[in-house]
Write a protein that holds these residues in place. Structure first.
Motif, mmCIF file in Angstrom:
data_model
loop_
_atom_site.group_PDB
_atom_site.id
_atom_site.type_symbol
_atom_site.label_atom_id
_atom_site.label_comp_id
_atom_site.label_asym_id
_atom_site.label_seq_id
_atom_site.Cartn_x
_atom_site.Cartn_y
_atom_site.Cartn_z
ATOM 1 N N GLN A 36 -0.351 -12.061 15.150
ATOM 2 C CA GLN A 36 -0.716 -13.381 15.038
ATOM 3 C C GLN A 36 -0.703 -13.647 13.693
ATOM 4 O OE1 GLN A 36 -3.901 -14.990 16.704
ATOM 5 N NE2 GLN A 36 -3.173 -17.071 16.723
ATOM 6 N N ARG A 37 0.657 -14.210 13.134
ATOM 7 C CA ARG A 37 0.626 -14.318 11.469
ATOM 8 C C ARG A 37 0.675 -13.142 10.571
ATOM 9 N NH1 ARG A 37 -2.760 -16.924 7.946
ATOM 10 N NH2 ARG A 37 -4.492 -16.828 8.980
ATOM 11 N N VAL A 38 0.663 -12.212 11.330
ATOM 12 C CA VAL A 38 0.842 -11.026 10.488
ATOM 13 C C VAL A 38 1.867 -10.066 10.980
ATOM 14 C CG1 VAL A 38 -1.665 -11.089 9.632
ATOM 15 C CG2 VAL A 38 -0.773 -9.831 11.850
ATOM 16 N N THR A 39 2.567 -9.344 9.899
ATOM 17 C CA THR A 39 3.537 -8.433 10.277
ATOM 18 C C THR A 39 3.155 -7.197 9.472
ATOM 19 O OG1 THR A 39 5.038 -10.241 10.469
ATOM 20 C CG2 THR A 39 6.040 -7.928 10.127
ATOM 21 N N VAL A 40 3.457 -6.063 9.855
ATOM 22 C CA VAL A 40 3.173 -4.828 9.160
ATOM 23 C C VAL A 40 4.554 -3.974 9.209
ATOM 24 C CG1 VAL A 40 2.320 -3.605 11.120
ATOM 25 C CG2 VAL A 40 1.931 -2.782 8.722
ATOM 26 N N LEU A 41 4.977 -3.443 7.885
ATOM 27 C CA LEU A 41 6.156 -2.884 7.675
ATOM 28 C C LEU A 41 5.827 -1.578 7.188
ATOM 29 C CD1 LEU A 41 8.317 -5.434 6.058
ATOM 30 C CD2 LEU A 41 8.188 -5.191 8.495
ATOM 31 N N LEU A 42 6.555 -0.456 7.844
ATOM 32 C CA LEU A 42 6.160 0.865 7.500
ATOM 33 C C LEU A 42 7.510 1.560 6.939
ATOM 34 C CD1 LEU A 42 4.401 3.377 7.270
ATOM 35 C CD2 LEU A 42 5.031 3.878 9.781
ATOM 36 N N ASN A 43 7.474 2.045 5.731
ATOM 37 C CA ASN A 43 8.736 2.659 5.274
ATOM 38 C C ASN A 43 8.321 4.315 4.905
ATOM 39 O OD1 ASN A 43 10.719 3.866 3.454
ATOM 40 N ND2 ASN A 43 11.349 2.142 2.545
ATOM 41 N N LYS A 44 8.668 4.904 5.916
ATOM 42 C CA LYS A 44 8.320 6.191 5.730
ATOM 43 C C LYS A 44 9.071 7.172 4.631
ATOM 44 C CE LYS A 44 9.034 6.973 9.935
ATOM 45 N NZ LYS A 44 8.908 5.497 10.801
ATOM 46 N N THR A 45 10.008 6.754 4.346
ATOM 47 C CA THR A 45 10.701 7.433 3.398
ATOM 48 C C THR A 45 10.207 7.383 2.207
ATOM 49 O OG1 THR A 45 12.780 6.735 4.430
ATOM 50 C CG2 THR A 45 13.217 7.397 2.237
ATOM 51 N N VAL A 46 9.573 6.374 1.737
ATOM 52 C CA VAL A 46 8.857 6.097 0.412
ATOM 53 C C VAL A 46 7.277 6.204 0.514
ATOM 54 C CG1 VAL A 46 10.895 5.133 -0.812
ATOM 55 C CG2 VAL A 46 9.307 3.658 0.347
ATOM 56 N N LYS A 47 6.981 6.377 1.882
ATOM 57 C CA LYS A 47 5.443 6.304 2.101
ATOM 58 C C LYS A 47 4.894 5.151 1.539
ATOM 59 C CE LYS A 47 4.771 11.221 1.604
ATOM 60 N NZ LYS A 47 4.019 12.364 0.849
ATOM 61 N N HIS A 48 5.190 3.983 2.078
ATOM 62 C CA HIS A 48 4.908 2.485 1.570
ATOM 63 C C HIS A 48 4.683 1.695 3.066
ATOM 64 C CE1 HIS A 48 5.522 -1.761 0.370
ATOM 65 N NE2 HIS A 48 4.840 -1.304 -0.755
ATOM 66 N N CYS A 100 0.864 -0.948 0.036
ATOM 67 C CA CYS A 100 -0.004 -0.043 -0.019
ATOM 68 C C CYS A 100 0.897 1.199 -0.096
ATOM 69 C CB CYS A 100 -1.082 -0.152 1.232
ATOM 70 S SG CYS A 100 -2.025 1.597 1.446
ATOM 71 N N ALA A 101 0.662 2.250 -0.830
ATOM 72 C CA ALA A 101 1.129 3.410 -0.768
ATOM 73 C C ALA A 101 0.387 4.558 -0.055
ATOM 74 C CB ALA A 101 1.573 3.973 -2.204
ATOM 75 N N TYR A 102 0.796 5.223 0.811
ATOM 76 C CA TYR A 102 -0.075 6.323 1.402
ATOM 77 C C TYR A 102 0.382 7.635 0.890
ATOM 78 C CZ TYR A 102 3.722 6.731 4.689
ATOM 79 O OH TYR A 102 5.007 6.912 5.483
ATOM 80 N N SER A 103 -0.645 8.671 1.312
ATOM 81 C CA SER A 103 -0.164 9.934 0.704
ATOM 82 C C SER A 103 0.085 10.910 1.943
ATOM 83 C CB SER A 103 -1.301 10.604 -0.029
ATOM 84 O OG SER A 103 -2.581 10.499 0.871
ATOM 85 N N ASN A 104 -0.266 10.775 2.971
ATOM 86 C CA ASN A 104 -0.257 12.087 4.119
ATOM 87 C C ASN A 104 0.897 11.752 4.951
ATOM 88 O OD1 ASN A 104 -0.414 13.901 5.820
ATOM 89 N ND2 ASN A 104 -2.794 13.679 6.247
ATOM 90 N N SER A 105 2.070 12.395 4.954
ATOM 91 C CA SER A 105 2.933 12.297 5.634
ATOM 92 C C SER A 105 2.849 12.573 7.090
ATOM 93 C CB SER A 105 4.382 13.157 5.365
ATOM 94 O OG SER A 105 4.892 12.771 4.099
ATOM 95 N N ALA A 106 1.581 13.129 7.423
ATOM 96 C CA ALA A 106 1.345 13.735 8.809
ATOM 97 C C ALA A 106 0.539 12.586 9.531
ATOM 98 C CB ALA A 106 0.508 14.966 8.826
ATOM 99 N N SER A 107 0.292 11.516 8.825
ATOM 100 C CA SER A 107 -0.885 10.644 9.336
ATOM 101 C C SER A 107 0.066 10.015 11.009
ATOM 102 C CB SER A 107 -1.023 9.409 8.734
ATOM 103 O OG SER A 107 -1.989 9.732 7.587
ATOM 104 N N ASP A 108 -0.803 9.866 11.853
ATOM 105 C CA ASP A 108 -0.004 9.207 13.158
ATOM 106 C C ASP A 108 -0.132 7.760 13.295
ATOM 107 O OD1 ASP A 108 -0.500 9.580 16.570
ATOM 108 O OD2 ASP A 108 1.257 9.695 15.394
ATOM 109 N N TYR A 109 -1.105 7.277 12.468
ATOM 110 C CA TYR A 109 -1.210 5.770 12.576
ATOM 111 C C TYR A 109 -1.563 5.341 11.340
ATOM 112 C CZ TYR A 109 -1.051 5.217 17.823
ATOM 113 O OH TYR A 109 -0.726 5.063 19.168
ATOM 114 N N PHE A 110 -1.008 3.983 10.869
ATOM 115 C CA PHE A 110 -1.407 3.351 9.757
ATOM 116 C C PHE A 110 -2.071 1.903 10.392
ATOM 117 C CE2 PHE A 110 0.472 6.296 6.967
ATOM 118 C CZ PHE A 110 1.545 6.911 7.502
ATOM 119 N N ILE A 111 -3.224 1.616 9.459
ATOM 120 C CA ILE A 111 -4.145 0.402 9.961
ATOM 121 C C ILE A 111 -4.279 -0.612 8.803
ATOM 122 C CG2 ILE A 111 -6.186 -0.230 11.108
ATOM 123 C CD1 ILE A 111 -5.661 3.417 11.271
#
Lengths: 114, 112
Positions: free
Chosen positions: B60-72, B23-34
């Protein structure tokens, strides 16, 4: 326990009719959200209530849309003079505290305007 | 039942394999990603969230990765099961607000 319930599950309205969609959040939940989900799209935020106070209604698409939560529990989304572009699934969600995280969603009401 | 997304990006995986949904997100100011999961005819169901000051979170069985540099943002599902078949949405929650913004969604098919 009981989750978020919405009624009716399906509603067919003729263009120009008014409709009222009901949301029963989980008992005791403080925050309540309404979303509109068009086919093939993600939910789009409509409005947010904290108890009975409507704190954000920036997502309501026009003044034909109105939401209320007079006693801080059940909420009603009303759409006046429905148009074909109002056809969508309307989702309600609630959270136990003043947060938008981990929202509990109802099954939605599918509105079809003919 | 109702179809949630007829023309969504689709990912098809074999049962037992790992799935990665992006997923690519757009708002750098977002505090949480869900991440939410939505099965046909149902409302979205919360999976996991991550705060903007983290880069990885496991459930449980899931991992979320956040890359703020590329908003991914990505959701990894280990040992995918047929019950994981659904549409997956990423969402952003802004700092100090309640207006959650959902992405377009990805449909995951799990082949038995």
């Amino acid at each position: 326990g009981a989750g978020v319930s919405q009624s009716p599950r399906y509603k067919v309205a003729k263009r120009g009719q008014d409709v009222a969609l009901r949301c029963d959040p989980i008992s005791g939940h403080v925050s309540l959200f309404w979303y509109q989900q068009a086919l093939g799209q993600g939910p789009e935020f409509l409005t947010y209530f904290q108890n009975e106070a409507q704190l954000d209604k920036s997502g309501l698409p026009s003044d034909r849309f109105f939401a209320e939560r007079p006693e801080g529990s059940v909420s009603t989304l009303k759409i006046q003079r429905t148009q074909q572009e109002d056809s969508a699934v309307y989702l309600c969600a609630s959270t136990p505290v003043r947060t938008s995280l981990e929202q509990y969603f109802g099954p939605g009401t599918r509105l079809t305007v003919t | 039942g109702e179809s949630v997304g007829l023309h969504l990006p689709t990912l098809s995986v074999q049962e037992g394999d790992n799935s990665i949904i992006n997923c690519a997100y757009s708002n750098s100011a977002s505090d949480y990603f869900i991440w939410y999961k939505q099965e046909s005819g149902k409302g979205p169901q919360f999976i996991i969230d991550i705060r903007s000051n983290m880069d990885k979170r496991q459930g449980q069985r899931v991992t979320v990765l956040l890359n703020k540099t590329v908003k991914h943002l990505s959701l990894q599902i280990a040992a995918t099961q047929p019950g994981d078949s659904a549409v997956y949405f990423c969402a952003e929650s802004p700092t100090g607000g309640f207006k959650t913004i959902f992405g377009a969604g990805t449909r995951l098919f799990v082949k038995a």
